[in-house]
Design an enzyme around this catalytic site. Structure first.
Site, PDB file in Angstrom:
ATOM      1  N   HIS A  27      -2.862  -4.797   2.084  1.00 64.27           N
ATOM      2  CA  HIS A  27      -3.984  -4.630   2.573  1.00 64.27           C
ATOM      3  C   HIS A  27      -4.056  -4.318   4.063  1.00 64.27           C
ATOM      4  O   HIS A  27      -4.922  -3.840   4.575  1.00 64.27           O
ATOM      5  CB  HIS A  27      -4.839  -5.768   2.233  1.00 64.27           C
ATOM      6  CG  HIS A  27      -6.382  -5.649   2.349  1.00 64.27           C
ATOM      7  ND1 HIS A  27      -7.077  -4.408   2.137  1.00 64.27           N
ATOM      8  CD2 HIS A  27      -7.308  -6.535   2.814  1.00 64.27           C
ATOM      9  CE1 HIS A  27      -8.403  -4.563   2.516  1.00 64.27           C
ATOM     10  NE2 HIS A  27      -8.289  -5.670   2.910  1.00 64.27           N
ATOM     11  N   HIS A  62      -1.267   4.602  -0.284  1.00 60.13           N
ATOM     12  CA  HIS A  62      -2.264   5.403   0.358  1.00 60.13           C
ATOM     13  C   HIS A  62      -1.929   6.945   0.272  1.00 60.13           C
ATOM     14  O   HIS A  62      -1.696   7.613   1.231  1.00 60.13           O
ATOM     15  CB  HIS A  62      -2.279   5.125   1.514  1.00 60.13           C
ATOM     16  CG  HIS A  62      -3.416   3.863   1.824  1.00 60.13           C
ATOM     17  ND1 HIS A  62      -4.581   3.964   1.428  1.00 60.13           N
ATOM     18  CD2 HIS A  62      -3.262   2.879   2.413  1.00 60.13           C
ATOM     19  CE1 HIS A  62      -5.296   2.704   1.631  1.00 60.13           C
ATOM     20  NE2 HIS A  62      -4.140   1.984   2.190  1.00 60.13           N
ATOM     21  N   HIS A  76      -4.046  -7.932  -3.835  1.00 59.23           N
ATOM     22  CA  HIS A  76      -4.206  -6.892  -2.882  1.00 59.23           C
ATOM     23  C   HIS A  76      -4.587  -7.638  -1.537  1.00 59.23           C
ATOM     24  O   HIS A  76      -3.918  -7.208  -0.556  1.00 59.23           O
ATOM     25  CB  HIS A  76      -4.956  -5.990  -3.178  1.00 59.23           C
ATOM     26  CG  HIS A  76      -5.016  -4.929  -2.129  1.00 59.23           C
ATOM     27  ND1 HIS A  76      -4.064  -4.010  -1.886  1.00 59.23           N
ATOM     28  CD2 HIS A  76      -6.086  -4.668  -1.232  1.00 59.23           C
ATOM     29  CE1 HIS A  76      -4.285  -2.962  -0.967  1.00 59.23           C
ATOM     30  NE2 HIS A  76      -5.459  -3.541  -0.652  1.00 59.23           N
ATOM     31  N   ASP A  98      -3.942   0.083  -3.704  1.00 63.81           N
ATOM     32  CA  ASP A  98      -3.861   1.017  -2.832  1.00 63.81           C
ATOM     33  C   ASP A  98      -3.158   2.284  -2.909  1.00 63.81           C
ATOM     34  O   ASP A  98      -2.149   2.528  -1.881  1.00 63.81           O
ATOM     35  CB  ASP A  98      -4.083   0.396  -1.041  1.00 63.81           C
ATOM     36  CG  ASP A  98      -5.398  -0.091  -0.874  1.00 63.81           C
ATOM     37  OD1 ASP A  98      -6.305  -0.306  -1.806  1.00 63.81           O
ATOM     38  OD2 ASP A  98      -5.592  -0.435   0.336  1.00 63.81           O
ATOM     39  N   ASN A 133      -8.377  -2.352  -2.793  1.00 64.85           N
ATOM     40  CA  ASN A 133      -9.688  -2.149  -2.665  1.00 64.85           C
ATOM     41  C   ASN A 133     -10.126  -0.550  -2.537  1.00 64.85           C
ATOM     42  O   ASN A 133     -11.218  -0.161  -2.781  1.00 64.85           O
ATOM     43  CB  ASN A 133     -10.056  -2.721  -1.230  1.00 64.85           C
ATOM     44  CG  ASN A 133      -9.481  -2.126  -0.244  1.00 64.85           C
ATOM     45  OD1 ASN A 133      -7.980  -2.011   0.105  1.00 64.85           O
ATOM     46  ND2 ASN A 133      -9.962  -1.781   0.908  1.00 64.85           N
ATOM     47  N   HIS A 134      -8.950   0.313  -2.602  1.00 61.77           N
ATOM     48  CA  HIS A 134      -9.360   1.769  -2.541  1.00 61.77           C
ATOM     49  C   HIS A 134      -9.492   2.084  -3.857  1.00 61.77           C
ATOM     50  O   HIS A 134      -9.983   3.147  -4.106  1.00 61.77           O
ATOM     51  CB  HIS A 134      -8.303   2.305  -1.723  1.00 61.77           C
ATOM     52  CG  HIS A 134      -8.488   2.649  -0.359  1.00 61.77           C
ATOM     53  ND1 HIS A 134      -9.187   3.457   0.490  1.00 61.77           N
ATOM     54  CD2 HIS A 134      -8.372   1.608   0.751  1.00 61.77           C
ATOM     55  CE1 HIS A 134      -9.555   3.384   1.654  1.00 61.77           C
ATOM     56  NE2 HIS A 134      -8.774   2.043   1.698  1.00 61.77           N
ATOM     57  N   ASP A 167       0.884  -1.194   0.174  1.00 62.33           N
ATOM     58  CA  ASP A 167      -0.040   0.017   0.161  1.00 62.33           C
ATOM     59  C   ASP A 167       0.852   1.322   0.029  1.00 62.33           C
ATOM     60  O   ASP A 167       1.814   1.379   0.849  1.00 62.33           O
ATOM     61  CB  ASP A 167      -0.865   0.167   1.183  1.00 62.33           C
ATOM     62  CG  ASP A 167      -2.039  -1.161   1.113  1.00 62.33           C
ATOM     63  OD1 ASP A 167      -1.413  -2.276   0.697  1.00 62.33           O
ATOM     64  OD2 ASP A 167      -3.024  -1.025   1.635  1.00 62.33           O
TER      65      ASP A 167
END
EC number: 3.1.3.16
Length: 512
Positions: free
Chosen positions: A277, A88, A195, A114, A146-147, A86
């Site tokens: 994740h 982010h 992910h 992500d 998932n984002h 990730d």
């Protein structure tokens, strides 16, 4: 007091070492050469908080989407390679990642998704990574997290960020390109990279290859599971024989067990599953080894150091070469400061100013008696009514002062909690909720309120576990505006649970 005078400039920064962001947006001519973005020019500009002309940003996003669209749902990649978790929106840490992992011009990379949300530099991450993808389509690979979807980017920060820095058209283009991202990668014919993890509806690699990825991820089913599922909290020491159980942390998808992973690896002739994740204190985690191979059955990699500016975790990348796996850790890098929810300082200061102004008004009115506030020439009969009006006004100002006080407390709490309040506000009623608030609040709001109730502004989050506990509510799938969890889809989730139980029973019979 000495006679010395202090001169404060309204144009210079207080901290002069921090330069102003560039005011000019990069043009098409400055960014593109021979149809491809100049990565070094882009990097130098974005690091200074510079922006691009909108048509330039759209060109990068759309060109990247065209390349991703041609890739398979499960891509196949070879070693040597550097696998990253990730990001982010932590763009300045992404720059550090490339220092640690190697230049993308001569290093093969696989990112596990992500790229956006939670951090305040998500669009910079997208523009830079997509530019790298355009320049190195065969050596830099991007999976979906998932984002990377409309539902989460609307709930968290990415949509708002795109609106402020560019426009909703840029956001929509990002959503289109996210739909093109592959869901999984087969690394060196040995590792499944994804992910989130496993699904009860996926028993072979061909099950992944057949999935239709060009859509918004649903709230249930195999695509959802690849993006959302997690290893069970007691992975490798499960007290149940079930392969899959409901994921109570995420509010969707499943927890998968050690036996489920080992069975999948054995059936597909794989060594391990590599996924992201979940934040890790050390930046990575090696899970229980497979009895068949002696290799960790599952590996989690997380590449966002000091996640949300509060986790105080290390980040890591995984380098795989010549059948040797190395983990390289790194710490966070300094980054420019943004107020929560990209708020400007004037909007941010209103509760503080409002509290002081109303407090002053209340004090002024309390100095005077009711008789002093009534003029001498007022009729005798109207005196009582006039006094009541004045009292009501004082009460109203007092209530307003209370509101501003609550808003000020909320602003300070949000500032202290930082990324743990992803929408830039506290859950309804954390500071002032009474019986009515509790009765009307959603389950999510109640859980969030309980998580941070009593949080002191003087308290400093000191441990990874404390930060993760406070952030737990934000790990859930947010409530959907279309109430997708009510009605039909929930039946499908239930049937999926039954399906998982059926597979689990089959697995038990096979092992017995």
């Amino acid at each position: 007091m000495s006679g010395r005078r202090f001169h404060l400039s309204t144009t210079d920064r207080v901290i002069k070492a921090v330069p102003f962001p560039p005011t000019q947006r990069l043009t098409f001519k400055e960014v593109f050469e021979n149809g491809k973005p100049k990565v070094d020019v882009l990097k130098n500009h974005l690091v200074k908080e510079g922006r691009l002309e909108e048509e330039v940003a759209l060109k990068i996003i759309n060109d990247g989407a065209a390349i991703l669209r041609q890739e398979k749902t499960m891509i196949e990649v070879d070693a040597p390679i550097t696998v990253c978790g990730d990001i982010h929106g932590q763009f300045f840490d992404l720059m550090k990642l490339f220092e640690v992992g190697g230049s993308p011009s001569n290093t093969r990379y696989l990112f596990l998704g992500d790229y956006v949300d939670r951090g305040y530099f998500s669009i910079e991450c997208v523009l830079y990574l997509w530019s790298l993808k355009i320049n190195h389509p065969k050596t830099l690979f991007l999976l979906r997290g998932n984002h990377e979807c409309r539902h989460l980017t609307d709930y968290f920060t990415f949509k708002q960020e795109c609106r402020i820095k560019y426009s909703e058209q840029v956001y929509d283009a990002c959503m289109e390109t996210f739909d093109c991202l592959p869901l999984a990668a087969l690394l060196n014919q040995q590792f499944l990279c994804v992910h989130g993890g496993m699904s009860p509806e996926i028993t072979s690699l061909d099950d992944i290859r057949k999935l239709d990825r060009f859509t918004e991820p649903p709230a249930f089913g195999p695509v959802c599971d690849l993006l959302w599922s997690d290893p069970s909290e007691d992975y490798g020491n499960e007290k149940t024989l079930e392969h899959y159980t409901h994921n109570t942390v995420r509010g969707c998808s499943y927890f998968y067990s050690y036996p489920a992973v080992c069975e999948f690896l054995q059936n597909n002739n794989l060594l391990s599953i590599i996924r992201a994740h979940e934040a890790q204190d050390a930046g990575y985690r090696m899970y229980r080894k497979s009895q068949a191979t002696g290799f960790p059955s599952l590996i989690t990699i997380f590449s966002a150091p000091n996640y949300l500016d509060v986790y105080n975790n290390k980040a890591a990348v995984l380098k795989y070469e010549n059948n040797v796996m190395n983990i390289r850790q790194f710490n966070c890098s300094p980054h420019p400061y943004w107020l929560p929810n990209f708020m400007d300082v004037f909007t941010w200061s209103l509760p503080f100013v409002g509290e002081k102004v109303t407090e002053m008004l209340v004090n002024v009115l309390n100095i005077c008696s009711d008789d002093e506030l009534i003029s001498d020439d007022e009729a005798e009969g109207s005196t009582t009514v006039r006094k009541e009006i004045i009292r009501n006004k004082i009460r109203a100002i007092g209530k307003m002062a209370r509101v501003f006080s609550i808003l000020r407390q909320e602003s300070e709490s949000v500032l202290t909690l930082k990324g743990l309040t992803p929408t830039g506000t506290l859950p309804l009623g954390v500071l002032s909720g009474g019986k009515q608030t509790i009765e009307t609040a959603t389950v999510e709001a109640v859980e969030a309120r309980e998580a941070i109730r009593g949080f002191s502004l003087q308290h400093k989050i000191r441990s990874f576990e404390e930060a993760r506990g406070l952030d737990r509510i934000n790990e859930r799938m947010p409530p959907r505006k279309d109430s997708i969890h009510a009605g039909g889809p929930m039946k499908s989730v239930t049937s999926a649970h039954s399906h998982a139980a059926h597979r689990s029973d089959q697995g038990k019979k096979a092992h017995s």
